[in-house]
Design a protein around this motif. Structure first.
Motif, short mmCIF file in Angstrom:
data_model
loop_
_atom_site.label_atom_id
_atom_site.label_comp_id
_atom_site.label_asym_id
_atom_site.label_seq_id
_atom_site.Cartn_x
_atom_site.Cartn_y
_atom_site.Cartn_z
N HIS A 99 0.85 -1.20 0.00
CA HIS A 99 0.00 0.00 0.00
C HIS A 99 0.89 1.25 0.00
CE1 HIS A 99 -3.42 -2.60 0.81
NE2 HIS A 99 -2.74 -3.14 1.80
N PRO A 100 1.39 1.64 -1.16
CA PRO A 100 2.27 2.81 -1.22
C PRO A 100 1.58 4.06 -0.69
CG PRO A 100 2.27 1.62 -3.32
CD PRO A 100 1.17 1.04 -2.49
N VAL A 101 2.36 4.95 -0.11
CA VAL A 101 1.86 6.23 0.40
C VAL A 101 2.38 7.33 -0.52
CG1 VAL A 101 1.91 7.84 2.35
CG2 VAL A 101 1.83 5.36 2.77
N TYR A 102 1.45 8.05 -1.14
CA TYR A 102 1.82 9.05 -2.14
C TYR A 102 1.84 10.47 -1.57
CZ TYR A 102 0.83 5.22 -5.36
OH TYR A 102 0.83 4.01 -6.01
N HIS A 103 1.23 10.67 -0.42
CA HIS A 103 1.17 12.02 0.14
C HIS A 103 0.86 11.95 1.62
CE1 HIS A 103 -3.24 11.63 0.10
NE2 HIS A 103 -3.08 11.10 -1.10
N PHE A 104 1.10 13.04 2.32
CA PHE A 104 0.76 13.13 3.74
C PHE A 104 0.64 14.60 4.10
CE2 PHE A 104 5.31 13.64 3.65
CZ PHE A 104 5.61 14.48 4.72
N GLU A 105 0.10 14.86 5.28
CA GLU A 105 -0.07 16.23 5.76
C GLU A 105 0.99 16.55 6.82
OE1 GLU A 105 -2.16 18.49 4.56
OE2 GLU A 105 -2.86 16.99 3.11
N ASP A 106 1.74 17.60 6.56
CA ASP A 106 2.73 18.08 7.52
C ASP A 106 2.15 19.29 8.23
OD1 ASP A 106 5.88 17.93 8.14
OD2 ASP A 106 5.28 20.02 8.06
N GLN A 107 2.32 19.36 9.55
CA GLN A 107 1.69 20.43 10.32
C GLN A 107 2.29 21.80 10.04
OE1 GLN A 107 0.12 19.19 14.44
NE2 GLN A 107 1.98 17.96 14.19
N LEU A 108 3.44 21.83 9.40
CA LEU A 108 4.05 23.12 9.05
C LEU A 108 4.09 23.32 7.53
CD1 LEU A 108 5.49 25.68 10.09
CD2 LEU A 108 7.65 24.43 9.84
N GLN A 109 4.53 22.31 6.80
CA GLN A 109 4.72 22.44 5.36
C GLN A 109 3.45 22.18 4.56
OE1 GLN A 109 7.49 23.69 4.32
NE2 GLN A 109 8.78 23.42 6.14
N GLY A 110 2.40 21.68 5.21
CA GLY A 110 1.13 21.45 4.52
C GLY A 110 1.09 20.11 3.79
N HIS A 111 0.39 20.09 2.66
CA HIS A 111 0.20 18.85 1.90
C HIS A 111 1.48 18.53 1.13
CE1 HIS A 111 -2.13 15.71 -0.11
NE2 HIS A 111 -1.54 16.09 -1.24
N ILE A 112 2.02 17.35 1.36
CA ILE A 112 3.26 16.92 0.70
C ILE A 112 2.95 15.72 -0.18
CG2 ILE A 112 5.61 16.07 1.02
CD1 ILE A 112 5.21 18.96 1.95
N ALA A 113 3.21 15.85 -1.47
CA ALA A 113 3.04 14.75 -2.41
C ALA A 113 4.41 14.40 -2.99
CB ALA A 113 2.08 15.14 -3.53
N VAL A 114 4.63 13.11 -3.27
CA VAL A 114 5.91 12.66 -3.80
C VAL A 114 5.69 11.93 -5.11
CG1 VAL A 114 6.85 12.44 -1.46
CG2 VAL A 114 5.87 10.43 -2.60
#
Length: 300
Positions: free
Chosen positions: A143-158
């Motif tokens: 189950h690859p993870v393509y994005h996550f929420e950072d409490q400072l940098q916001g939405h991070i997608a890779v």
């Protein structure tokens, strides 16, 4: 498996986890101070871990020097210091469990072969049934993870190629990979929030994937801006960043608070270390930290 964020009902536990490849520098202080204040401002615990799993890159005496430097800067930790070099048995236990569950396989592909194939591993050894001898261990990405929420940098997608790659958890030479050790250590320590530098944003998706594979709670994430030189290079031990002073540490503390956007009053420089730290805890606001991945030193 769905991502499980850290529950607000869990007691806050943060950490600082330097590698003993050299003395702490200003960039290290920013990460340590940011994680310390984020924990202490929430009446949380703050742990220290020495990430000494790569002996060829370590400097003799650096672990002791790092701890002395933290104490000199008023950054006292809770409990005993964790050393990764003493946790090999635990890492082997996790690797064996992943293998039995079908979440790990052995790979003999070399770095040169992977680079020749485009730079990302293509799963060549996934179904070969190789044994551990002379091979690296790779996590099978269900189950690859393509994005996550950072409490400072916001939405991070890779990039998908990064998220989907079966990454190494133990190297061919027998050394444990950072992504394995950091997740197991943080999981075992009950870390609820990870505050660290923005240079580790991309590997975060791999770590989240491993948390989920292990069925563990995923911590919250805060990636602080990096201190960079005028040429854009990160302030680091590899770039021969000057070591933090051990005598009068107050200027560096004040500068780190300023770098983190906390706007300490100029007169605070003349206060004691304990008073500077107390001011930082009382006035800490994550919302004031610049939402940037890099800040050029001397540019503000």
């Amino acid at each position: 498996m769905a991502m499980t964020p850290s529950s607000p009902l869990r007691p806050h536990v943060g950490r600082f986890a330097p590698s003993p490849s050299g003395p702490l520098h200003f960039g290290s202080l920013v990460a340590a101070l940011g994680s310390f204040l984020q924990a202490r401002s929430q009446q949380g615990r703050w742990l220290v871990r020495i990430e000494d799993i790569d002996p060829p890159r370590e400097m003799a005496g650096a672990s002791e020097l790092i701890l002395q430097t933290l104490e000199a800067h008023g950054l006292g930790w809770d409990g005993e210091v964790m050393y990764q070099s003493r946790r090999h048995g635990r890492y082997d236990e996790i690797i064996e469990g992943l293998y039995r569950a079908g979440d790990l396989y052995w790979c003999r592909c070399t770095r040169r072969e992977i680079m020749a194939a485009g730079g990302f591993y293509n799963g060549h050894c996934r179904t070969l049934g190789l044994t551990a001898e002379g091979c690296a261990a790779r996590l099978r990405q269900h189950h690859p993870v393509y994005h996550f929420e950072d409490q400072l940098q916001g939405h991070i997608a890779v990039p998908a190629a990064l998220a989907e790659e079966d990454f190494i958890v133990r190297r061919r030479d027998g050394l444990y990979a950072y992504n394995l050790a950091v997740v197991v250590d943080d999981m075992d320590s009950g870390i609820t929030e990870i505050v660290r530098g923005a240079d580790l944003l991309e590997p975060t998706v791999r770590q989240i994937a491993l948390y989920q594979t292990l069925g563990a709670d995923v911590p919250a994430w805060v990636h602080l801006p990096l201190a960079v030189l005028a040429d854009g290079n990160k302030l680091s031990k590899q770039n021969h960043a000057p070591a933090l002073a051990q005598d009068d540490v107050r200027p560096a503390l004040w500068q780190a608070l300023t770098f983190l956007g906390q706007c300490p009053p100029p007169c605070l420089r003349e206060n004691t270390v304990d008073e500077i730290i107390a001011w930082g805890i009382a006035h800490w606001q994550l919302a004031r930290v610049p939402r940037q991945q890099k800040i050029v030193l001397g540019a503000r």
